[in-house]
Design an enzyme around this catalytic site. Structure first.
Site, PDB file in Angstrom:
ATOM      1  N   GLN A 125       0.837  -1.202   0.000  1.00 17.66           N
ATOM      2  CA  GLN A 125       0.000   0.000   0.000  1.00 17.66           C
ATOM      3  C   GLN A 125       0.872   1.252   0.000  1.00 17.66           C
ATOM      4  O   GLN A 125       1.718   1.406   0.880  1.00 17.66           O
ATOM      5  CB  GLN A 125      -0.887  -0.021   1.243  1.00 17.66           C
ATOM      6  CG  GLN A 125      -1.946   1.052   1.274  1.00 17.66           C
ATOM      7  CD  GLN A 125      -2.846   0.907   2.497  1.00 17.66           C
ATOM      8  OE1 GLN A 125      -2.394   1.042   3.623  1.00 17.66           O
ATOM      9  NE2 GLN A 125      -4.118   0.629   2.272  1.00 17.66           N
ATOM     10  N   SER A 160       4.457  -1.476   4.192  1.00 15.42           N
ATOM     11  CA  SER A 160       4.863  -2.814   4.631  1.00 15.42           C
ATOM     12  C   SER A 160       5.134  -3.691   3.422  1.00 15.42           C
ATOM     13  O   SER A 160       4.344  -3.700   2.475  1.00 15.42           O
ATOM     14  CB  SER A 160       3.758  -3.457   5.473  1.00 15.42           C
ATOM     15  OG  SER A 160       3.509  -2.659   6.598  1.00 15.42           O
ATOM     16  N   GLU A 243     -14.464  -6.216   5.785  1.00 14.23           N
ATOM     17  CA  GLU A 243     -14.541  -7.418   6.622  1.00 14.23           C
ATOM     18  C   GLU A 243     -15.786  -7.479   7.497  1.00 14.23           C
ATOM     19  O   GLU A 243     -15.964  -8.422   8.240  1.00 14.23           O
ATOM     20  CB  GLU A 243     -13.302  -7.541   7.519  1.00 14.23           C
ATOM     21  CG  GLU A 243     -12.089  -8.066   6.795  1.00 14.23           C
ATOM     22  CD  GLU A 243     -11.131  -6.946   6.487  1.00 14.23           C
ATOM     23  OE1 GLU A 243     -11.537  -5.777   6.614  1.00 14.23           O
ATOM     24  OE2 GLU A 243      -9.979  -7.237   6.110  1.00 14.23           O
TER      25      GLU A 243
END
Lengths: 389, 341
Positions: A125, A160, A243
């Protein structure tokens, strides 16, 4: 109200439990580098072949299309099996993938979604910048349209697994004339493009997952724009509640296990005066408190999932779970330092399987990453409580 | 699995809230401060007539045949409205009478024609001596109550109030609860039912009231933060205030979720229902205490006045917190009842 699962759901749980026990990787997850990439992708590939990949992905995109309760059960069993969360696949499965489903062209979906599910690619990202953290919409990495390309210049940070990733969901500023939320474009960036330099950042737990990414005249084809040029903010925000309240389920189950492990650890340890830790009233109070709090965290998740199952679209209430979970995790980690005593000082880096100190240090990130606790409080204050800004 | 209250459960709460705020509004607590009984006869009569005391009792004793969840919905409103008097202890007395086979007595409690207060021994009692009252006792709402419930982790029973004479009224910190003290010398309890069934029900229903209090405090603080202006702007723009309101929300939501989980676990007779009930009690007590304190703080000087109702949340939380077992006892039980399933 009912906390029991139906026979059908119970059967689903048994199936998940059995499959995980037989198929989960037996070797410890490597802590970084290409070994970790290979490990994560191989495990994702195994899940995919057996039809378990993308439990929350709709069937039309090759996912399992599980109900929200099945998602809950899957993540509970995943956590219960003690399996490491596959952080490197997280962006692809839970953010970039769902964003593409919601906003991308058919050809983009066809090209990008199957490899995410199959465990062929890793996504990262590219959102935060050195000058744009909590105030993400102020981002300033430049994207200039030049013929069929968009030419990108600037720097991203806290990305990350940038060094392991194949693709990146990248937000760039293509227009400076209007309001800051306008003029942002959501791009699919090939991480092997010329002009990209990646520098890992060492974090306090010894990890090197975070990276800085520098863009020097990186040419990204205009066909890699998702949605429209200058309309990327809406694209980035389109999947925040993908989610439906289950995002932290596996981590919560693990936290509950950790608390039980700490309770067990007090049984055979003694303090400096030879008294069993299990008889220490101070520790007993703290252990009882976190045990009750971990239980209430599960209840909070169940309440959110129950609402989702009835068709409610989870709103900013998700911030309540995130806020509570991250602070509780830190409390548990601190309690562990006291129970493990001098043993806890030996530095054993990332992944608390090997020791406590890496876990303790790692938990400092939980109230910062994914929106700081202060920003979560602003979101709840403004959008749930309607307090004045 | 479904933790969202049903429409029927929500309508119980709505009806209860409407009735309680009409017949026993918070403002009436101060007016009745010097009365010997905390709740007026007419308010008690209306509550009983509406069937609120018998919600969780079988219809053969005049109840509505619902479960702990429905009682939970009722007592959350009792807490939110700070309703006075021996509502919970009378409901528990009906259950004790029923469990011990005295359906006639259960029916009288359900109908509100008899009331029960609470007696709690202030000394340590051995397990096997729990069915006999001894020593210093603290009494909750014994005035106007023919019976008193005694609820322990070892069992629950009833005693007639006049068996405990001489009975001394004490000034209570909570104007909605009358306190008294007495001394018992080998007074056996009647309707004794061994085990912690009643204790667990009491824990959940205390937690329900504490959740109602935590929610009421959050709502009052949020309203104040939106309307009170200083430095030309509502005080809620300041993160020091805004984030305090958010923390109150997190605490209330967490406590509400755990309460629902515990009530459903009890109704479903799940193996870890006992753990869930103690956890609900602990979490709700922390939420009510924290939120009551923050509500006063956010109201500033006004928060410290008798005129403002913030202190009533504080004193009710403390009064309830001692009535059926302590927070400390529940904390200990959370650790000793085994891991949640």
């Amino acid at each position: 109200m009912d906390v029991d699962f139906s026979n059908e759901q119970q059967a689903f749980r048994d199936e998940v439990r059995t499959w995980l026990a037989e198929n989960a990787p037996r070797e410890a997850r490597p802590h970084g580098g290409t070994e970790m990439r290979e490990h994560d992708l191989a495990w994702q590939h195994t899940q995919s072949k057996a039809g378990w990949a993308g439990i929350s992905w709709p069937k039309e995109y090759g996912g399992r299309g599980g109900s929200v309760l099945e998602q809950l059960i899957w993540f509970e069993e995943y956590g219960r099996a003690g399996l490491p969360t596959m952080d490197s696949c997280f962006v692809g499965l839970s953010h970039a993938g769902p964003t593409l489903m919601a906003c991308a062209r058919e050809d983009q979906k066809e090209f990008h979604l199957p490899p995410i599910l199959a465990g062929d690619v890793i996504w990262c990202q590219g959102f935060s910048e050195p000058g744009s953290g909590s105030d993400l919409a102020s981002l300033s990495v430049r994207g200039e349209v030049d013929g069929d390309d968009i030419v990108v210049n600037g720097q991203k940070i806290w990305t990350s697994y940038a060094d392991l990733a194949d693709w990146q969901e990248l937000l760039v500023r293509t227009n400076r004339s209007g309001k800051k939320h306008d003029g942002i474009t959501w791009l699919i960036c090939d991480m092997r493009s010329p002009g990209i330099t990646i520098r890992p950042i060492e974090t306090i737990d010894g990890g090197t997952d975070f990276c800085e990414v520098f863009y020097d005249d990186v040419r990204i084809p205009r066909s890699n724009v998702v949605g429209e040029i200058d309309r990327g903010w809406g694209v980035a925000m389109s999947t925040l509640s993908f989610e439906r309240g289950t995002a932290f389920t596996a981590s919560q189950v693990k936290l509950a296990r950790t608390v039980e492990d700490l309770i067990a650890a007090t049984q055979d340890r003694v303090d400096a005066r030879g008294r069993a830790l299990v008889d220490d009233d101070g520790l007993r109070r703290r252990l009882a408190t976190v045990r009750a709090e971990v239980a209430s965290l599960r209840s909070l998740t169940y309440l959110m999932v129950s609402k989702s199952a009835k068709g409610a679209i989870p709103g900013p209430e998700g911030s309540i779970v995130k806020l509570y979970y991250s602070e509780l995790q830190q409390k548990v980690a601190r309690l562990g330092m006291d129970i493990l005593g001098a043993d806890s000082l030996k530095f054993i880096d990332a992944g608390h399987r090997g020791g406590w100190s890496g876990y303790f240090l790692h938990t400092f990130s939980s109230t910062i990453g994914g929106g700081t606790s202060e920003i979560q409080r602003n979101i709840i204050g403004d959008r749930v409580l309607g307090l004045p800004r | 699995m479904d933790l969202v209250p049903s429409d029927d459960q929500l309508s119980i709460a709505e009806a209860a809230a409407e009735l309680l705020s009409a017949v026993a509004p918070t403002a009436s607590l101060a007016r009745r401060r010097d009365d010997s009984v905390a709740i007026s006869d007419s308010a008690w009569g209306s509550i009983a007539e509406a069937g609120l005391l018998g919600i969780g009792l079988p219809d053969r004793v005049g109840g509505a045949d619902a479960g702990m969840q429905e009682e939970t919905m009722l007592f959350r409103e009792v807490g939110r409205q700070l309703a006075p008097g021996p509502l919970l202890s009378t409901v528990l007395a009906a259950h004790i009478a029923l469990d011990s086979g005295d359906e006639a007595l259960a029916a009288e409690f359900a109908a509100g024609s008899l009331r029960a207060g609470t007696a709690r021994s202030l000394q340590h009692t051995d397990h096997d001596a729990a069915a006999v009252l001894n020593g210093e006792l603290m009494l909750w709402d014994s005035t106007g109550s023919t019976w008193l419930v005694v609820v322990t982790a070892d069992g629950a029973g009833l005693v007639q109030t006049d068996q405990l004479l001489p009975l001394r009224p004490e000034r209570s910190i909570d104007p909605g609860t009358r306190l008294g003290s007495a001394f018992a010398n080998d007074v056996p309890l009647s309707h004794w039912t061994p085990g912690d069934t009643t204790c667990i029900r009491a824990l959940v229903l205390v937690a329900a009231q504490l959740v109602g209090i935590a929610e009421a405090c959050r709502d009052a603080a949020v309203t104040h933060a939106k309307t009170r202006e200083q430095f030309g702007r509502p005080i809620g723009v300041n993160q020091a205030i805004k984030h305090a309101c958010v923390d109150m929300t997190v605490a209330a939501e967490q406590a509400r979720a755990q309460l629902f989980f515990a009530a459903a676990s009890c109704d479903g007779d799940l193996p870890d229902a006992r753990f869930q009930a103690h956890a609900a009690r602990v979490i709700a007590a922390n939420a009510a205490r924290d939120n009551a304190a923050k509500n006063i703080q956010i109201h500033g000087g006004m928060g410290f006045t008798m005129e403002f109702e913030g202190h009533l949340h504080v004193v009710r939380t403390e009064t309830l917190g001692q009535q059926f077992g302590t927070n400390e006892a529940s904390l200990e039980a959370v650790l000793t009842t085994g891991a949640p399933q």
